[in-house]
Design a protein around this motif. Structure first.
Motif, PDB file in Angstrom:
ATOM      1  N   ARG A   1       0.715 -35.899 -33.653  1.00 28.38           N
ATOM      2  CA  ARG A   1       1.348 -34.983 -33.436  1.00 28.38           C
ATOM      3  C   ARG A   1       1.074 -34.012 -35.180  1.00 28.38           C
ATOM      4  N   MET A   2       1.478 -34.470 -35.664  1.00 30.93           N
ATOM      5  CA  MET A   2       1.019 -33.760 -37.335  1.00 30.93           C
ATOM      6  C   MET A   2       0.143 -33.067 -37.300  1.00 30.93           C
ATOM      7  N   ILE A   3      -1.492 -33.955 -36.880  1.00 30.89           N
ATOM      8  CA  ILE A   3      -2.431 -32.968 -36.667  1.00 30.89           C
ATOM      9  C   ILE A   3      -2.384 -32.506 -35.281  1.00 30.89           C
ATOM     10  N   GLU A   4      -1.634 -32.386 -34.321  1.00 28.38           N
ATOM     11  CA  GLU A   4      -1.490 -31.433 -33.487  1.00 28.38           C
ATOM     12  C   GLU A   4      -1.198 -30.089 -33.809  1.00 28.38           C
ATOM     13  N   MET A   5      -0.107 -29.787 -34.564  1.00 28.37           N
ATOM     14  CA  MET A   5       0.687 -28.835 -35.390  1.00 28.37           C
ATOM     15  C   MET A   5       0.214 -28.859 -35.962  1.00 28.37           C
ATOM     16  N   ALA A   6      -0.830 -29.165 -36.847  1.00 30.08           N
ATOM     17  CA  ALA A   6      -1.426 -28.452 -38.019  1.00 30.08           C
ATOM     18  C   ALA A   6      -2.783 -27.547 -36.986  1.00 30.08           C
ATOM     19  N   LYS A   7      -3.172 -27.918 -35.853  1.00 28.65           N
ATOM     20  CA  LYS A   7      -4.424 -27.136 -34.941  1.00 28.65           C
ATOM     21  C   LYS A   7      -4.270 -25.466 -34.452  1.00 28.65           C
ATOM     22  N   ILE A   8      -2.474 -25.791 -34.444  1.00 26.15           N
ATOM     23  CA  ILE A   8      -2.085 -24.647 -33.186  1.00 26.15           C
ATOM     24  C   ILE A   8      -1.479 -23.654 -34.844  1.00 26.15           C
ATOM     25  N   VAL A   9      -1.156 -24.418 -35.537  1.00 22.19           N
ATOM     26  CA  VAL A   9      -1.317 -23.143 -37.059  1.00 22.19           C
ATOM     27  C   VAL A   9      -2.924 -22.667 -37.153  1.00 22.19           C
ATOM     28  N   PHE A  10      -3.393 -23.590 -37.437  1.00 15.20           N
ATOM     29  CA  PHE A  10      -5.057 -23.170 -37.903  1.00 15.20           C
ATOM     30  C   PHE A  10      -5.838 -22.174 -36.373  1.00 15.20           C
ATOM     31  N   GLN A  11      -4.813 -22.609 -35.695  1.00 15.71           N
ATOM     32  CA  GLN A  11      -5.796 -21.520 -34.358  1.00 15.71           C
ATOM     33  C   GLN A  11      -5.258 -20.297 -34.006  1.00 15.71           C
ATOM     34  N   GLN A  12      -4.074 -20.092 -34.528  1.00 11.54           N
ATOM     35  CA  GLN A  12      -2.830 -18.494 -34.855  1.00 11.54           C
ATOM     36  C   GLN A  12      -3.101 -17.827 -35.967  1.00 11.54           C
ATOM     37  N   ILE A  13      -3.778 -18.806 -36.872  1.00 18.93           N
ATOM     38  CA  ILE A  13      -4.101 -18.270 -38.524  1.00 18.93           C
ATOM     39  C   ILE A  13      -4.826 -17.269 -39.077  1.00 18.93           C
ATOM     40  N   LYS A  14      -4.942 -15.871 -38.681  1.00 19.35           N
ATOM     41  CA  LYS A  14      -6.709 -15.521 -39.759  1.00 19.35           C
ATOM     42  C   LYS A  14      -6.722 -15.202 -40.736  1.00 19.35           C
ATOM     43  N   ILE A  15      -7.365 -15.969 -41.360  1.00 22.55           N
ATOM     44  CA  ILE A  15      -7.396 -15.784 -42.690  1.00 22.55           C
ATOM     45  C   ILE A  15      -7.840 -15.288 -44.184  1.00 22.55           C
ATOM     46  N   ASN A  16      -8.347 -13.502 -43.399  1.00 21.14           N
ATOM     47  CA  ASN A  16      -8.613 -12.305 -43.750  1.00 21.14           C
ATOM     48  C   ASN A  16      -7.704 -11.788 -43.444  1.00 21.14           C
ATOM     49  N   GLU A  17      -6.959 -11.894 -41.743  1.00 21.31           N
ATOM     50  CA  GLU A  17      -6.244 -10.762 -41.683  1.00 21.31           C
ATOM     51  C   GLU A  17      -4.798 -11.380 -41.468  1.00 21.31           C
ATOM     52  N   GLY A  18      -3.919  -9.505 -40.796  1.00 21.43           N
ATOM     53  CA  GLY A  18      -2.726  -9.840 -40.938  1.00 21.43           C
ATOM     54  C   GLY A  18      -1.582 -10.037 -42.181  1.00 21.43           C
ATOM     55  N   PRO A  19      -0.957 -10.545 -42.130  1.00 23.95           N
ATOM     56  CA  PRO A  19       0.112 -10.613 -43.016  1.00 23.95           C
ATOM     57  C   PRO A  19       0.225 -11.968 -44.154  1.00 23.95           C
ATOM     58  N   ASP A  20       0.966 -11.359 -45.672  1.00 28.48           N
ATOM     59  CA  ASP A  20       0.261 -12.933 -46.344  1.00 28.48           C
ATOM     60  C   ASP A  20       1.417 -13.778 -45.996  1.00 28.48           C
ATOM     61  N   SER A  21       1.786 -14.701 -44.389  1.00 27.14           N
ATOM     62  CA  SER A  21       2.791 -15.355 -44.526  1.00 27.14           C
ATOM     63  C   SER A  21       2.317 -16.419 -43.260  1.00 27.14           C
ATOM     64  N   ILE A  22       2.290 -18.186 -43.482  1.00 26.30           N
ATOM     65  CA  ILE A  22       2.170 -18.578 -42.784  1.00 26.30           C
ATOM     66  C   ILE A  22       3.511 -18.755 -41.709  1.00 26.30           C
ATOM     67  N   ILE A  23       4.062 -18.139 -41.945  1.00 23.24           N
ATOM     68  CA  ILE A  23       5.979 -18.875 -41.724  1.00 23.24           C
ATOM     69  C   ILE A  23       5.938 -18.789 -40.214  1.00 23.24           C
TER      70      ILE A  23
END
Length: 212
Positions: free
Chosen positions: A106-128
């Motif tokens: 489930r930790m592997i899955e949680m990181a996967k979902i985070v990475f799917q949602q984040i655009k590294i060079n776009e959007g706010p400077d937050s991962i919250i």
């Protein structure tokens, strides 16, 4: 003749290498996951450099890894561990190896979902927001309301800025960032599906997936 020295791999690329090794074993003629290979994934996701809260998270993960490895042989597979604990009547016991395999997955899955949602060079400077969304999808269904509120509060308090997060885990691999994230997502999907299939193949394993 001088030999070139390969630059050290980033934290995230080391993690992806471990996941891809698992995916390759699953996609082989003899699909399997050796437990010694499986624990390389949490071993390589070292986020302690991001702050004190992540130091405690790493310690928690290491405790779970040690439980998984206890009484395991180097040749033992995830499926063999589950079958052995079911036969012994210990799979459902607190902190069984089977339970902790599910938690690490489930930790592997949680990181996967985070990475799917984040655009590294776009959007706010937050991962919250991605972190909370991933937690809500993966872990929150198994937590009491008070625990959910506490996790949300801690994520808001301790999550580093997106730039700090990626600068740390991608140090040395910044130019390959999007490729590495894509490789993580692809490999993790193979690993997560395989482990879920292994557990769903038995009644006890299916119960563990619903309860943890």
């Amino acid at each position: 003749m001088a030999h070139s020295i390969e630059a050290p791999k980033s934290t995230l690329r080391n993690l992806v290498d471990a996941l891809q090794a698992l995916a390759n074993a699953i996609n082989s003629e003899n699909p399997h996951i050796m437990i010694t290979q499986f624990v390389q994934v949490p071993h390589r996701f070292d986020l302690s450099v991001l702050g004190i809260a992540f130091v405690y998270l790493n310690r928690h993960v290491e405790e779970k890894v040690n439980i998984i490895l206890k009484n395991s042989t180097p040749e033992e597979t995830v499926q063999a561990i589950l079958e052995r604990e079911i036969a012994a009547g210990t799979a459902k016991k607190k902190n069984s190896r089977s339970i902790n395999i599910v938690r690490m997955t489930r930790m592997i899955e949680m990181a996967k979902i985070v990475f799917q949602q984040i655009k590294i060079n776009e959007g706010p400077d937050s991962i919250i927001d991605p972190m909370i969304a991933a937690y809500d999808q993966v872990f929150a269904p198994y937590h009491e309301p008070n625990a959910k509120e506490e996790v949300h509060s801690k994520l808001k308090e301790f999550c580093p800025p997106k730039s700090t997060f990626f600068n740390t885990i991608l140090k040395g691999d910044e130019n390959l960032a999007q490729e590495i994230l894509g490789n993580y997502i692809a490999a993790s999907e193979v690993v997560i599906k395989y482990i879920q299939d292994v557990f769903m193949s038995t009644e006890v394993g299916a119960q563990l997936l619903r309860q943890i």
